[in-house]
Write a protein that holds these residues in place. Structure first.
Motif, PDB file in Angstrom:
ATOM      1  N   UNK A 107       0.717  -1.160   0.097  1.00 62.79           N
ATOM      2  CA  UNK A 107      -0.050  -0.097  -0.127  1.00 62.79           C
ATOM      3  C   UNK A 107       0.835   1.390   0.058  1.00 62.79           C
ATOM      4  N   UNK A 108       1.958   1.334   0.794  1.00 65.37           N
ATOM      5  CA  UNK A 108       2.767   2.642   0.760  1.00 65.37           C
ATOM      6  C   UNK A 108       3.726   2.715  -0.502  1.00 65.37           C
ATOM      7  N   UNK A 109       3.671   1.796  -1.479  1.00 65.73           N
ATOM      8  CA  UNK A 109       4.346   2.004  -2.752  1.00 65.73           C
ATOM      9  C   UNK A 109       5.796   2.195  -2.578  1.00 65.73           C
ATOM     10  N   UNK A 110       6.155   3.315  -2.996  1.00 66.22           N
ATOM     11  CA  UNK A 110       7.734   3.629  -3.121  1.00 66.22           C
ATOM     12  C   UNK A 110       8.169   4.432  -1.818  1.00 66.22           C
ATOM     13  N   UNK A 111       7.211   4.910  -0.855  1.00 66.34           N
ATOM     14  CA  UNK A 111       7.478   5.551   0.301  1.00 66.34           C
ATOM     15  C   UNK A 111       8.170   4.809   1.151  1.00 66.34           C
ATOM     16  N   UNK A 112       9.445   5.422   1.737  1.00 68.27           N
ATOM     17  CA  UNK A 112       9.926   4.866   2.856  1.00 68.27           C
ATOM     18  C   UNK A 112       9.256   5.304   4.252  1.00 68.27           C
TER      19      UNK A 112
END
Length: 110
Positions: free
Chosen positions: A45-50
């Motif tokens: 769900x957060x995709x490419x975000x750290x």
């Protein structure tokens, strides 16, 4: 927030089914625990975000008090099951990694 019970990466290489407690990573079926499923769906769900450990613990399990070590242990379980390249951890936080495609040649010098 209601979490999805299935998820897949945009490229389709990783798919998760919460109720079956399974993931398919590059065609390989992997058995998961409920915690593994929740964490993996959260990472998708957060995709490419750290995300840092506190934010990840809060979003995935509603544990705002999660410590870095607790999250690292769960991420380590996922790495052991999926392969080390599927989960990326840096000083910026944690996210789903980008493992090389199956059959891809290893870079020279490794």
């Amino acid at each position: 927030m209601e979490r999805a019970t299935t998820g897949r990466t945009p490229d389709g290489r990783l798919q998760v089914d919460y109720y079956a407690r399974r993931a398919v990573a590059d065609g390989r079926t992997v058995d998961l625990t409920y915690s593994d499923c929740n964490l993996l769906l959260g990472l998708i769900e957060q995709g490419d975000e750290f995300r840092d450990a506190r934010d990840l613990g809060s979003r995935v399990w509603n544990y705002p008090w999660a410590r870095e070590q607790e999250i690292r242990v769960h991420l380590g379980y996922l790495r052991a099951k999926l392969g080390r390249d599927w989960v990326e951890s840096t000083g910026r936080g944690h996210r789903l990694g980008r493992p090389p495609l199956p059959g891809a040649a290893e870079p020279e010098g490794i």
